[in-house]
Design an enzyme around this catalytic site. Structure first.
Site: not given
Length: 515
Positions: A228, A454, A484
Site C-alpha cells: 500500500s 483492489d 487490498h
C-alpha cells in the site's frame, strides 16, 4: 483514516525544494562513518505496544519458538541537519530460521497507512512470511511520526470520539462550516502538541531513515517488501538510493503520478468496484442473499440505510451511536479484504434491525480505536504525513464543484472521499509536491504486484508505478482477485512468484497473470 479513508488512498509525495537540493548534493551517501551509521542496535525482548502503537500485549513467539526482538535506532530529526538533534526509530525483528550460510540479510517491511505501526503489524502477520524467514531476518519499524518513533500527537481520546462522529458529508452551508471548523480545530491541536516533528515526517525523510537502517543492520543492499503506502515509500527510496536497492517487492501499488484529488477520485471508483463485487457475490450464491435479491437491490438498501442514518443515527457501541459517517467508514473497512465480507453482511443485517455494533466495530478498526476507547496515533500520523507530502490545498468551494464527478464515480463513497480532501486545508506545514518522484534508473529489478479488485489502491496504479520506476527496473505481476493487496490473499501463484524473487532472485516473466 483522517477524514475517513485517508489511509493513503493515494500517496502523493516528494521532497520539498530545499530538501531535494540537499539530497541531490549528498547523492547516495548517508551520514559519515563515526556518526549514526556506526551505532549498534541493542536488541531486547519487545515491550507491550504503547497506546500510540495501538496497545495490547507483547508479541508472542513464532510457532517454532523464535522470539520477537525490539530495538531503537537514532536518526536525525532533520535530515537537512544530519549532525543535529536526533529521534528514536522503533524496530522489531525475528531472526532467520535457516542456516547462517543461506541467510541473505534483513527483509524490511512497511505495511502502509501512512501511519501504521510496523512494530505491531509484523508480528500479527509473521506466520504468513515463514517462507521468507528461511533466508531473511524479518524486520519492520514505526516510521517517524508513528507509534514509538517520535509520534505525532493531536487530540485526546474523547476529542477523537467527537471528531469521528462529525458529519463528513455536509449538505448545506452550516454543515460545511461545521466540518471546516472541526478540521481546523484538529489541525491546530496537532500544531500545538507536535510542532517540532510535523515538518520532518515526509516520505523522503522516512526513506532516508530506511537507508540509515540498512547500514545499521549491516546490509550492503536494502531488501524490501512494501504494501500500500509502503509501495510509495519503496519507490521514493529507489529514486533516492537506486544503487542501494536489493530485492524489492511492491504490493497493492499506489499510483505515483496522481495528485490528491485524482487519488481520491480513483479510490472512489475502487471502493465502488469492490462494493459492486460484494453485492454480486452475495446474490450469486445458491443460498438467498439476506441483503437483497439483485446486486442493485443490495446497493439500494445500503444507500437507504446511510440516508436514514443521516437523519437518525442508531445504537452503536454505548454511548456512541452509529452515524452515517461511521457506517460509511465501517463499510469501507470491510471492503479491504474479501475475508471481511461476511462481517459486512452480518453488520448490515443488524443495522437494518437497528443495531449498529458491528459496523461501528469496523469503523473503529479503520480509525485505530481499541475496545477500551484508546486511539493509536494512526489518524494523527496519517494526516501529518499526507499533509506534509501533498502540496495542493482544497477549499470547500472547490470540493463542492467536484461533487458531481465524485458522485458519478461512486454514488455511495463519492461525497465521503471528496470532502476528505479538506483535511490539509489549514495544515501548519506546507506540502512538498503534487506527487512523488519514483524514477529509479540504475536500480536492481523491483517486482510490482497489482490486484485487479483492489479498492484502496486501484489496479491501474501498478502500471503507472512500472512506467515511473522505469521499464528497465520494474517487473509487473497481475493478480486477478479481490481485496487490498495480493501476497496475503495466499494465492499460490502470487506467493510463488514473490518468494521466488526474494529468496532466489528469480524474476517472474514480465506481465505474468495470477488468478
Amino acid at each position: 483514516m483522517a477524514n475517513p479513508i485517508r489511509l493513503r488512498t493515494a500517496a502523493l509525495t516528494t521532497a520539498a525544494v530545499l530538501v531535494s537540493a540537499l539530497l541531490a548534493g549528498c547523492g547516495d551517501e548517508g551520514p559519515k562513518d563515526g556518526d549514526l551509521t556506526a551505532q549498534k542496535l541493542d536488541w531486547k525482548d519487545c515491550p507491550a505496544p504503547s497506546e500510540a502503537e495501538g496497545g495490547g500485549s507483547s508479541p508472542s513467539p513464532l510457532p517454532n519458538g523464535t522470539p520477537w526482538q525490539c530495538a531503537t535506532m537514532r536518526a536525525p530529526l532533520d535530515w537537512g541537519k544530519p549532525k543535529g538533534d536526533t529521534i528514536d526509530i522503533a524496530l522489531i525483528r525475528a531472526k532467520a530460521s535457516g542456516p547462517a550460510s543461506k541467510r541473505i540479510g534483513s527483509l524490511v517491511f512497511n505495511f502502509g497507512g501512512p501511519g501504521g505501526s510496523g512494530v505491531t503489524t509484523l508480528p500479527a502477520f509473521g506466520e504468513d512470511y515463514a517462507a521468507l524467514r528461511t533466508r531473511y531476518d524479518l524486520v519492520s519499524f514505526d516510521p517517524r511520526g508513528v507509534g514509538r518513533s517520535a509520534p505525532v500527537e493531536c487530540e485526546s481520546d474523547a476529542q477523537l470520539d467527537d471528531y469521528f462522529q462529525q458529519d463528513a458529508t455536509p449538505d448545506d452551508s452550516a454543515e460545511r462550516t461545521q466540518l471546516l471548523n472541526r478540521t481546523k480545530q484538529f489541525n491546530a491541536a496537532c500544531e500545538k502538541n507536535s510542532k517540532k516533528i510535523l515538518p520532518q515526517v515526509r516520505t523522503t525523510d522516512a526513506a532516508r531513515d530506511m537507508d540509515l537502517m540498512r547500514q545499521v543492520l549491516g546490509d550492503a543492499k536494502l531488501h524490501y517488501f512494501g504494501i500500500s503506502y509502503g509501495t510509495e515509500l519503496g519507490g521514493v527510496y529507489a529514486h533516492l538510493f537506486p544503487k542501494h536497492v536489493g530485492r524489492a517487492v511492491l504490493d497493492a501499488v499506489v499510483d505515483p503520478t496522481q495528485n490528491p484529488e485524482q487519488s481520491a477520485l480513483g479510490q472512489a471508483k475502487g471502493f465502488q468496484l469492490a462494493l459492486d463485487n460484494f453485492a454480486e457475490d452475495c446474490t450469486s450464491k445458491k443460498t438467498q442473499c439476506p441483503l437483497g435479491d439483485t446486486p442493485q437491490d443490495v446497493k439500494n438498501r445500503i444507500a437507504k440505510l446511510l440516508s436514514d442514518l443521516e437523519k437518525k443515527p442508531i445504537s452503536g457501541i454505548f454511548p456512541r451511536q452509529l452515524t452515517q459517517t461511521a457506517a460509511t467508514n465501517g463499510i469501507a473497512q470491510s471492503l479491504y479484504s474479501k475475508d471481511f465480507w461476511e462481517y459486512l453482511t452480518e453488520g448490515l443485517e443488524q443495522a437494518y434491525d437497528g443495531d449498529g455494533k458491528i459496523l461501528m466495530m469496523l469503523s473503529d478498526s479503520m480509525n485505530g480505536r481499541s475496545e477500551n476507547g484508546e486511539y493509536s496515533n494512526l489518524t494523527a500520523a496519517n494526516i501529518a504525513i499526507n499533509c506534509a507530502d501533498e502540496k495542493p490545498r482544497y477549499g470547500a468551494d472547490y470540493v463542492q464543484q467536484k461533487l458531481p464527478e465524485f458522485r458519478a464515480a461512486s454514488p455511495l463513497f463519492g461525497d465521503y472521499l471528496a470532502w476528505g480532501m479538506v483535511s490539509c486545508t489549514d495544515w501548519p506545514v506546507p506540502g512538498a509536491a503534487d506527487h512523488p518522484d519514483v524514477s529509479a534508473p540504475g536500480s536492481a529489478p523491483i517486482l510490482v504486484v497489482g490486484n485487479t479488485g483492489d479498492p484502496a489502491t486501484p489496479y491501474e496504479g501498478a502500471k503507472k508505478m512500472v512506467d515511473a520506476l522505469g521499464k528497465s527496473v520494474a517487473v509487473e505481476l497481475t493478480y486477478k482477485g479481490q481485496g487490498h493487496g495480493a501476497y496475503d490473499s495466499k494465492n499460490r501463484c502470487v506467493q510463488s512468484a514473490v518468494n521466488g524473487y526474494l529468496l532466489d532472485g528469480k524474476e517472474p516473466k514480465a506481465g505474468t497473470v495470477c488468478s
